[in-house]
Design a protein around this motif. Sequence first.
Motif: not given
Length: 212
Positions: A86, A90, A93-95, A97, A99
Amino acid sequence: MPFQPRVAILVPTPDYYEKWQPAFARKAAALTAVGLIVEQRVWTDPGDLSGYDLILPLFAWGYQRDVAVWYALLDRLESEALPVVNPVPVLRWNSDKAYLAELGAKGVAVVPTIEVAALDDAVLAAARAELDAEEVVIKPAISGGADGTHRIAAGAAVPADALGQRRLVQPLMPGILTEGEYSLFFFDGQFSHAIVKRPASGDFRVQEQFGG
């Protein structure tokens, strides 16, 4: 000769404990079957990536154990404008949590989560009260493979490896124990399929290395 795109799949270091090779072999075989040239590159030191038509960080496992190197790699991929799936924003950001709070604020149904900067018994007790949950799960905000993830029963103390550390605290979700954990797969914004991962009897972690 017809053009054959070169694909780099990022893989763990040789000493990484999880068995990733069978999954890599399946993915590499599928890509090779449609005419792509597939090569492995160790994510911690991938060397020159400029000659690849696509970079897939599918097996960059262990990034949670060397966060600085992981973020440095993401910065490099972004600065060199390399073709990553990705996209780097992304992945970054996803690394972390954290988020979950962002998603929750936007109305997405997420597991109730309290982030603490330095976990101790008093902070854990306060989180239990706020969550109205006697049994909780704690995990690092940057985590993978259930590293550092603990199920803590009512009245139990903070595990030594989490003491004083940044952690996320969540109520234990009973459905994980009975039904399992669902993963949903989307490609180009479209739902493709789902899988269910179930923990071994007596455990709550769905990862294979814990019997899931």
